[in-house]
Design an enzyme around this catalytic site. Sequence first.
Site, short mmCIF file in Angstrom:
data_model
loop_
_atom_site.label_atom_id
_atom_site.label_comp_id
_atom_site.label_asym_id
_atom_site.label_seq_id
_atom_site.Cartn_x
_atom_site.Cartn_y
_atom_site.Cartn_z
N ASP A 204 0.82 -1.21 0.00
CA ASP A 204 0.00 0.00 0.00
C ASP A 204 0.86 1.26 0.00
O ASP A 204 2.04 1.24 0.36
CB ASP A 204 -0.88 0.04 1.26
CG ASP A 204 -2.02 -0.96 1.20
OD1 ASP A 204 -2.03 -1.83 0.31
OD2 ASP A 204 -2.90 -0.87 2.09
N ASP A 205 0.20 2.35 -0.36
CA ASP A 205 0.69 3.74 -0.19
C ASP A 205 1.72 4.18 -1.23
O ASP A 205 2.25 5.28 -1.12
CB ASP A 205 1.26 3.98 1.23
CG ASP A 205 0.22 3.76 2.32
OD1 ASP A 205 -0.95 3.48 1.98
OD2 ASP A 205 0.58 3.84 3.50
N HIS A 254 -6.26 2.92 -3.82
CA HIS A 254 -6.12 3.14 -2.37
C HIS A 254 -6.53 4.57 -2.01
O HIS A 254 -5.99 5.15 -1.09
CB HIS A 254 -4.68 2.86 -1.96
CG HIS A 254 -4.46 2.71 -0.48
ND1 HIS A 254 -5.34 2.08 0.37
CD2 HIS A 254 -3.42 3.11 0.33
CE1 HIS A 254 -4.87 2.10 1.61
NE2 HIS A 254 -3.71 2.73 1.62
N HIS A 347 3.77 -2.32 3.03
CA HIS A 347 3.79 -0.98 2.45
C HIS A 347 5.04 -0.74 1.62
O HIS A 347 6.14 -1.08 2.06
CB HIS A 347 3.70 0.07 3.56
CG HIS A 347 2.41 0.00 4.33
ND1 HIS A 347 2.20 -0.93 5.31
CD2 HIS A 347 1.26 0.71 4.20
CE1 HIS A 347 0.97 -0.78 5.79
NE2 HIS A 347 0.37 0.21 5.14
ZN ZN Z 1 -2.51 3.05 3.28
#
Ligand code: ZN
Length: 391
Positions: A204-205, A254, A347
């Site tokens: 993620d991110d 996201h 992440h």
């Molecule tokens: Zn996130």
Amino acid sequence: MSRLVVRLILVAGLVLAVGSAPASAQSIERGGVHADASEGSALDLVGASLGQRERDLVLTLRMRVGLDPRLLAASGSGELCTTFQPESGASRRLCLSRVPGAWRLTAGSRSVTGTVGRPAAGTLVVRIDPGLIGLQPGALRWSVFARAAGCAATGAQVPCGDRAPDSGSYAGRVWRAAVTGCTAGGAAQVSTGPRGKRIALTYDDGPSIYTPRFLDELKRLGVPATFFLIGRQVAANAAIVRRMLADGHMVGNHSWNHADLGGGGPAATTQIAGTQEAIRRASGFTPCLFRPPYGATGHDLVARARDNGLTSVLWSVDPSDWQSLAAGTIFQRVVSHVGPGAIILEHDGGGVRTQTLGALPQIVAALRSRGYRFVTVTALLGYPERVTLRR
Ligand code: ZN
């Protein structure tokens, strides 16, 4: 009724039929069918064709008589090998043989993953990702050779095998497969896949400055992952997003700026739709997976994601790698919590990610040794991908 009217109706019907053909040809098959003369062997090849279905090459081999799989027994040096000679680059060989209870595909001395079907007694269909045997998109020549098990050793009078074509080679091509979308189905929110030995690693991110290093490492390890992207970071990193898809990873949504969207409402739709558009513009791909920031979710948000064609994807394993943990801690937390169908949250953005990256090879080795296979979330959930083939 005059003949003219009848003809007009027929023509209209034809146009309608053409117009209603599926817009996305998911099953494009290209390549010709060729036949050669009988040579009297038990492995008498009468037809061979090479096509492509989505990413995979599809090799169809037809034999004059029903194939007894024992003829291809690896123990007796039986095999059916296809040699691919790209216009540029080294030649590659894919061989099929029989081991007790199963077909085996090998490239050189390596076993490779693919599927082998026998839709009719005398027909074999081999489906394989060309990348696994080192083939890049482009034109190539190919030929097939079959050798019956034990035949050479016994000095049999009939030919031991057959070749297609009888001499020379066929023309073929590996098409560039570009994934343009995927189709969500089933539950509108999930946190694991079906129970089984398949698991999904998610990041993620990103995209971030660390992402290319993750892509390098994943490629080295042969692991596909799923990246949930923050919309506002996409345009500046469009090449990274395209590389993710070209490398066989999956890309999800996201939100635009990592806002807490758990309460839903129109702002959530704006965040989701804006990110869909940014990813589509950057890569030509439209996601079908949404990960709510912070895992904050709710009925309205899930419904809004689904209205945009997205399944909300939570997780079943969370090592909290974003807390700047040591690689060893991340490793321990992941491997001690993974179970069948796991979705692992990590992440590749939002901070320094060298520890997450450092833990990756150990995690992959440990989970593979326990029999797990890494797949994308869409593969885990069985979602079809839309793929277009280009030269
Ligand atoms: Zn996130």
